[in-house]
Design a protein around this motif. Structure first.
Motif, PDB file in Angstrom:
ATOM      1  N   ASP A 142      61.684  41.081   1.303  1.00  0.00           N
ATOM      2  CA  ASP A 142      61.242  41.072   2.692  1.00  0.00           C
ATOM      3  C   ASP A 142      61.485  39.754   3.417  1.00  0.00           C
ATOM      4  N   THR A 143      61.656  38.681   2.702  1.00  0.00           N
ATOM      5  CA  THR A 143      61.819  37.376   3.343  1.00  0.00           C
ATOM      6  C   THR A 143      63.078  36.700   2.847  1.00  0.00           C
ATOM      7  N   GLY A 144      63.586  35.782   3.662  1.00  0.00           N
ATOM      8  CA  GLY A 144      64.773  35.039   3.274  1.00  0.00           C
ATOM      9  C   GLY A 144      64.506  34.067   2.146  1.00  0.00           C
ATOM     10  N   ALA A 145      63.268  33.580   2.045  1.00  0.00           N
ATOM     11  CA  ALA A 145      62.891  32.671   0.963  1.00  0.00           C
ATOM     12  C   ALA A 145      61.745  33.317   0.193  1.00  0.00           C
ATOM     13  N   PRO A 146      62.064  34.190  -0.764  1.00  0.00           N
ATOM     14  CA  PRO A 146      61.034  34.965  -1.453  1.00  0.00           C
ATOM     15  C   PRO A 146      60.037  34.057  -2.178  1.00  0.00           C
ATOM     16  N   ARG A 147      58.772  34.511  -2.210  1.00  0.00           N
ATOM     17  CA  ARG A 147      57.760  33.790  -2.961  1.00  0.00           C
ATOM     18  C   ARG A 147      58.043  33.948  -4.439  1.00  0.00           C
ATOM     19  N   ARG A 148      58.106  32.826  -5.128  1.00  0.00           N
ATOM     20  CA  ARG A 148      58.429  32.876  -6.549  1.00  0.00           C
ATOM     21  C   ARG A 148      57.214  33.298  -7.375  1.00  0.00           C
TER      22      ARG A 148
END
Length: 326
Positions: A142-148
């Motif tokens: 969903d995001t360009g910088a996924p939550r790790r």
């Protein structure tokens, strides 16, 4: 033949329905009793291998109660997969995503859910969880910088995933952390003891036991005593009783996972000490505290699995109708 809640929880075929929306909610599933119920045994507490990090492949339908790294590699399209994670009631879980090689633009996804979803019902319910429902879903795509790393708020969490292309893969690293003030929890075992404490916080906490059990509630405290009450050893529900108070304990029962849909067996709104014994023949038995935040709320209870003779007696007394037909 109608299935009970545990039967629904453990059906052989996992059927996951994906609803439209950015968070790609997956609401419905059926899980095999043989596949999953057997994992609610000593396997959940088996010792961690000698390696520093326990590693094994992740299955399309999986249940995990140990820390470690779990890698899923697709040999053929897997469109409806889910992994259930469970810790001790006094712990929370973090799920880290590593080495992700999936095609988000082609319809693949990996979604972490803060809690469990079974047959469209969520634990904790929206009434008991501190976050809005949409914030409990975290989708890698969903995001360009996924939550790790994605933390849970209680001792259970889930990961839903859909992978189309052979050779696609990802790794989940699961860790457990001590929760100083545990609130919502699902019991790993059909027997045990537990104390729930809410330290002057306006919230609700539920402890779910997915078994028919005998439960002994030995203490309920609101941080003050009722010296004028001569019946403190067995608090009585007065009508309208607890419905007009802001601090009380409920004993709930039923066939589903969502506590807001269970029936109230009894409730307590007076501090007391002394045993209160009840046998609940429902598939899901829940002790729930509702707190206004004005007091330090505390409830202590023991529970054990009902044997077959006790269950038969309950059925003869039509308690089964209360649990399953309402």
């Amino acid at each position: 033949m109608e299935r009970t809640f545990r039967g629904q929880l453990f059906l052989l075929v996992l059927c996951l329905s994906v609803l439209k929306g950015n968070s790609r909610y997956i609401e419905n599933n059926d899980i095999s009793r043989d596949e999953l119920f057997s994992l609610f045994t000593s396997q959940l507490k088996r010792e961690t291998p000698e390696e520093l990090i326990y590693r094994r492949p992740l299955r399309c339908l999986d249940m995990i109660a140990v820390e470690g790294q779990f890698t899923f590699t697709t040999a053929n399209p897997q469109l409806s997969c889910a992994a259930f994670f469970m810790a001790e009631p006094s712990e929370v879980i973090s799920v880290d995503l590593d080495n992700v090689d999936i095609d988000c633009s082609g319809g693949d996804f990996i979604t972490v859910f803060d809690g469990w979803v079974v047959k469209g019902e969520k634990f904790p319910s929206s009434h008991d969880h501190p976050l809005p429902v949409n914030e409990r879903y975290v989708n890698y795509c969903d995001t360009g910088a996924p939550r790790r790393s994605v933390p849970s708020s209680q001792n259970v969490a889930m990961v839903f995933f859909r992978i189309h292309n052979a050779g696609s893969s990802f790794t989940l690293t699961v860790k457990k952390h001590i929760n100083p003030f545990p609130c919502n929890a699902i019991s790993q075992s059909p027997e045990g003891s537990y104390t729930m404490v809410i330290p002057q916080q306006h919230r609700n906490c539920s402890f779910s036991i997915i078994y028919p059990v005998e439960i002994d509630i030995s203490e309920f405290s609101l941080g003050h005593s009722n010296h004028n009450n001569n019946d403190d050893n067995f608090p009585k529900r007065s009508l309208p009783g607890c419905t007009e108070t802001e601090d009380f304990v409920q004993l709930l029962g039923g066939r589903g996972l969502d506590t807001s849909k269970l029936l109230t067996i009894t409730d307590f709104c007076t501090s007391f000490t002394g045993a209160t014994h009840m046998k609940v023949g429902c598939d899901n038995t829940v002790v729930r505290i509702v707190s206004s935040g004005r007091f330090v709320s505390r409830v202590t209870f023991n529970y054990r699995l009902l044997d077959s003779q006790e269950l038969q007696t309950i059925k003869l007394n039509n308690v089964e109708d209360f649990c399953f037909n309402n």
